[in-house]
Design a protein around this motif. Sequence first.
Motif: not given
Length: 202
Positions: A23, A163-164, A167, A169-172
């Motif tokens: 993460c 949600k992630n 990790y 992710t694109r959103q993060h």
Amino acid sequence: MLKSYFSEDTKFEAGCDEAGRGCLAGPVVAGAVILPKDFDHKILTDSKALNKKTRDSLVSEIKEASISWAVAIVEPEEIDKINILKASFLAMHRAVDQLKTTPDLLLIDGNRFTPYPSISHECIVKGDSKYFSIAAASILAKTYRDNLMEEYAQEHPYYGWEKNYGYPTRQHRDGIREYGITPLHRKSFQLLPRQLDLFKEK
């Protein structure tokens, strides 16, 4: 079919596993679980192979069936100081520290471990799909960490942690680009991909 114990000669074996190693934000969390030698379960396996609803439903079963269990964390600041591999081992050590029964053997998910004082260990690759105690530890660690990241998502709503779970992710990463980082981000990690400079002047 998962096995209950590694050796017939041991009285208590503790399975150990971590969650959140890859993460960008949040702590790394480790679980340690001692189960009875005759423990058996139809669906308990590697936490990554189970959906969230099933993992959550197994937590109380694991705690009730275990001889002893514990969960421990290493915060992002510590991860940045000692690196994520050492932090993962430290989290496992802290979980073992909290066990009310001292195990004779530690079963470690993976191929490396920093020895715990006065307790032997066995490193088992993909151990969370081979031994019940490691699978149980993986579920306790993951569910604890997921719940923690859902709480953190309410304080820091721009990164999709609900949600992630931290990790990459694109959103993060979009959240990092737009809003910067939080105190929960691991500053020693590559939080955003490096851009290749394809047009360097010679």
